[in-house]
Enzyme design. Structure first.
Site, PDB file in Angstrom:
ATOM      1  N   CYS A 128     -12.157 -15.940 -36.816  1.00 28.47           N
ATOM      2  CA  CYS A 128     -13.098 -16.697 -35.982  1.00 28.47           C
ATOM      3  C   CYS A 128     -14.082 -15.764 -35.271  1.00 28.47           C
ATOM      4  O   CYS A 128     -14.964 -15.204 -35.914  1.00 28.47           O
ATOM      5  CB  CYS A 128     -12.334 -17.599 -35.016  1.00 28.47           C
ATOM      6  SG  CYS A 128     -13.323 -18.980 -34.397  1.00 28.47           S
ATOM      7  N   GLN A 144     -16.891 -12.991 -36.879  1.00 26.59           N
ATOM      8  CA  GLN A 144     -18.297 -12.807 -36.534  1.00 26.59           C
ATOM      9  C   GLN A 144     -18.574 -11.376 -36.081  1.00 26.59           C
ATOM     10  O   GLN A 144     -19.598 -10.783 -36.457  1.00 26.59           O
ATOM     11  CB  GLN A 144     -18.690 -13.816 -35.460  1.00 26.59           C
ATOM     12  CG  GLN A 144     -18.615 -15.258 -35.942  1.00 26.59           C
ATOM     13  CD  GLN A 144     -18.727 -16.272 -34.821  1.00 26.59           C
ATOM     14  OE1 GLN A 144     -19.096 -15.952 -33.701  1.00 26.59           O
ATOM     15  NE2 GLN A 144     -18.404 -17.528 -35.129  1.00 26.59           N
ATOM     16  N   ASN A 152     -12.788 -23.909 -34.877  1.00 26.09           N
ATOM     17  CA  ASN A 152     -13.325 -24.081 -33.523  1.00 26.09           C
ATOM     18  C   ASN A 152     -14.359 -22.990 -33.282  1.00 26.09           C
ATOM     19  O   ASN A 152     -14.045 -21.913 -32.798  1.00 26.09           O
ATOM     20  CB  ASN A 152     -12.204 -23.998 -32.476  1.00 26.09           C
ATOM     21  CG  ASN A 152     -12.741 -24.102 -31.062  1.00 26.09           C
ATOM     22  OD1 ASN A 152     -13.900 -24.445 -30.840  1.00 26.09           O
ATOM     23  ND2 ASN A 152     -11.899 -23.795 -30.084  1.00 26.09           N
ATOM     24  N   GLY A 189     -18.909 -22.335 -32.582  1.00 27.19           N
ATOM     25  CA  GLY A 189     -20.269 -22.834 -32.438  1.00 27.19           C
ATOM     26  C   GLY A 189     -21.309 -21.913 -33.037  1.00 27.19           C
ATOM     27  O   GLY A 189     -22.504 -22.221 -32.993  1.00 27.19           O
ATOM     28  N   HIS A 248      -9.100 -20.896 -38.821  1.00 28.11           N
ATOM     29  CA  HIS A 248      -7.832 -20.444 -38.240  1.00 28.11           C
ATOM     30  C   HIS A 248      -6.685 -20.586 -39.237  1.00 28.11           C
ATOM     31  O   HIS A 248      -6.120 -21.675 -39.397  1.00 28.11           O
ATOM     32  CB  HIS A 248      -7.508 -21.243 -36.973  1.00 28.11           C
ATOM     33  CG  HIS A 248      -8.200 -20.729 -35.769  1.00 28.11           C
ATOM     34  ND1 HIS A 248      -7.698 -19.708 -34.983  1.00 28.11           N
ATOM     35  CD2 HIS A 248      -9.387 -21.058 -35.228  1.00 28.11           C
ATOM     36  CE1 HIS A 248      -8.542 -19.446 -34.002  1.00 28.11           C
ATOM     37  NE2 HIS A 248      -9.577 -20.251 -34.131  1.00 28.11           N
ATOM     38  N   ASP A 262      -3.842 -19.565 -38.759  1.00 22.59           N
ATOM     39  CA  ASP A 262      -2.656 -19.819 -37.939  1.00 22.59           C
ATOM     40  C   ASP A 262      -2.484 -21.296 -37.635  1.00 22.59           C
ATOM     41  O   ASP A 262      -1.420 -21.720 -37.162  1.00 22.59           O
ATOM     42  CB  ASP A 262      -2.747 -19.044 -36.626  1.00 22.59           C
ATOM     43  CG  ASP A 262      -4.065 -19.272 -35.910  1.00 22.59           C
ATOM     44  OD1 ASP A 262      -4.074 -19.902 -34.845  1.00 22.59           O
ATOM     45  OD2 ASP A 262      -5.119 -18.818 -36.403  1.00 22.59           O
TER      46      ASP A 262
END
Length: 359
Positions: A247, A251, A289, A291, A331, A333
Site C-alpha cells: 500500500c 507507493q 484502502n 487514495g 492488502h 494480509d
C-alpha cells in the site's frame, strides 16, 4: 441523541443524529464499500485524518471485540453510517459501536442517506467535510471548513515512536512502520519470522545494525509526496535486502525508483477489488484502502508492472528488474477481506531464501 450536521466543501448539508464521542471535527470525506469488517476499518491507520463513511446501511451488528483491532488507537476523525446497531449479537462482542467510539473519542453521525453521500463523492471526488452540532449560519461554518488546512504529517503521527520486537525463530524481518496494520505482523508471525517494527524515519545504519534478512514497507495514510525523507533509505535497502512494499509501502517503493504518484478521484476503499496478475491472467479479489496510485505513464525502466485493477486498470503491483524487491497496492494480509493474495508473504520469504543462497 444530539442533532448534528455534516457540511461538505461544496455547500451540501446532511443532517442526522450524533453518536459516539461528542466533538467537532474536520477531515477528508471518504467511503468504504465493505459489508463487514467495520472494526478493522475504523482501526486501520490508513484512515488517519479522514471521515469514514460506510456504504453498507447497517454497521455494528456484531459489536466490537478484542480480536479485530488493526491498531489500538485509531486515528480516523469520524464515522458516518446510515444506521448503527444498538444491540449487537455475537458471542465475541464486548461492546456496541457507540461505546467503542466514545472510548476512542471518535464522533459518529447516523440517520443520513449514505447512498446519496457516496454518489456525491463518486461524482465530485473526495472533499473536506465538517461534522458539527453547531447551529451557526451555514455561511460561517463553510468559511471555517474552507479555511481549515488538513494535517499533512499523518505518518509521523501514527508510526511507532520506538522499535519493538515480535519473537520468532525464522528469518529476521524489519517492518518499517508508516501506519501499519497488525494483520501484516500476524502474517509474518504465522510464518515464524523474527520481526522488528521500526519507526518510519529509521536510518539505514540503524536497520543494518539489526542484521535483517528482509524488509517490509508497511501501509499508511496520506500522500507519499509528503515523505521524501524515506526515499533515500528505501533506495539503499533494496540494493542490500529482499524488500516487500504494501500500500503506502508500494507507493514509496515506486517513488524511490523514479515513479510518480497521483491523487485518485475517490480512491479504492473496500474488500471486493478484483486484481489481475499480468503474468498468469489470474484474478484475485483484494482488500484495499488508498487514495493515491502509481502513474502508469511515468513508470521508470527499472520497474515492471505485475498486477492491475481490472476495472480502472490502475497499477496494483510492481517488481524491480534488478533487485529482489516487489510491491502491491492492495492488502495481502486482508483483515477484513478475502485472503486470495496471502501467498505474497510466501513469495517474499522465498526471495529471502534465494537471496541467502546466492551470497
Amino acid at each position: 441523541m444530539t442533532k448534528k450536521r455534516l457540511i461538505l466543501e461544496d455547500g451540501s448539508v446532511f443532517e442526522g443524529e450524533g453518536f459516539g464521542y461528542d466533538k467537532e471535527v474536520i477531515g477528508e470525506l471518504v467511503f468504504n464499500t465493505g459489508m463487514s469488517g467495520y472494526q478493522e476499518s475504523i482501526t486501520d491507520q490508513s484512515y488517519a485524518g479522514q471521515l469514514l463513511t460506510f456504504t453498507y446501511p447497517l454497521i455494528g451488528n456484531y459489536g466490537i471485540n478484542y480480536d479485530n483491532y488493526e491498531s489500538l488507537n485509531p486515528s480516523c476523525v469520524g464515522v458516518i453510517v446510515h444506521e448503527w446497531a444498538r444491540r449487537p449479537s455475537h458471542w465475541k462482542s464486548q461492546m456496541n459501536l457507540d461505546t467503542f467510539l466514545k472510548q476512542k473519542k471518535i464522533p459518529g453521525l447516523a440517520g443520513i442517506d449514505t447512498r446519496l453521500l457516496t454518489k456525491k463523492i463518486r461524482k465530485h471526488g473526495v472533499m473536506k467535510a465538517y461534522l458539527t452540532s453547531k447551529d451557526d449560519p451555514l455561511s460561517d461554518l463553510l468559511a471555517v471548513l474552507r479555511n481549515t488546512e488538513l494535517d499533512q504529517k499523518l505518518i509521523q503521527k501514527v508510526s511507532t515512536q520506538a522499535a519493538y520486537p515480535i519473537p520468532g525463530q525464522g528469518y529476521r524481518v524489519i517492518v518499517m512502520d508508516f501506519g501499519l496494520k497488525h494483520s501484516i505482523l500476524a502474517e509474518l508471525s504465522k510464518r515464524n519470522c523474527q520481526v522488528t517494527v521500526v519507526p518510519y524515519d529509521t536510518s539505514l545504519e540503524e536497520i543494518n545494525a539489526l542484521a535483517p534478512d528482509g524488509i517490509v514497507l508497511s501501509n499508511g495514510p496520506g500522500d507519499p509526496d509528503d515523505l521524501p525523507e524515506a526515499l533515500d533509505t528505501i533506495r539503499e535497502l533494496e540494493k542490500r535486502y529482499p524488500l516487500f512494499g504494501i500500500c503506502m509501502g508500494h507507493q514509496l517503493f515506486s517513488k524511490a525508483n523514479g515513479a510518480k504518484t497521483y491523487k485518485m478521484k475517490f480512491g479504492h476503499r473496500g474488500f471486493n477489488h478484483a486484481v489481475r496478475e499480468l503474468a498468469t491472467g489470474q484474478i484475485h479479489f483484494t482488500s484495499q484502502n488508498h487514495g493515491y496510485a502509481v502513474s502508469r505513464e511515468d513508470l521508470p525502466a527499472d520497474l515492471e508492472i505485475t498486477h492491475e485493477e481490472i476495472n480502472d486498470h490502475t497499477v496494483e503491483g510492481l517488481r524491480h528488474k534488478k533487485y529482489p524487491a516487489f510491491s502491491v497496492q492492495y492488502h495481502p494480509d486482508a483483515c477484513p477481506g478475502p485472503h486470495d493474495a496471502g501467498y505474497l508473504f510466501d513469495s517474499f520469504l522465498k526471495l529471502i531464501e534465494e537471496s541467502k543462497q546466492t551470497k
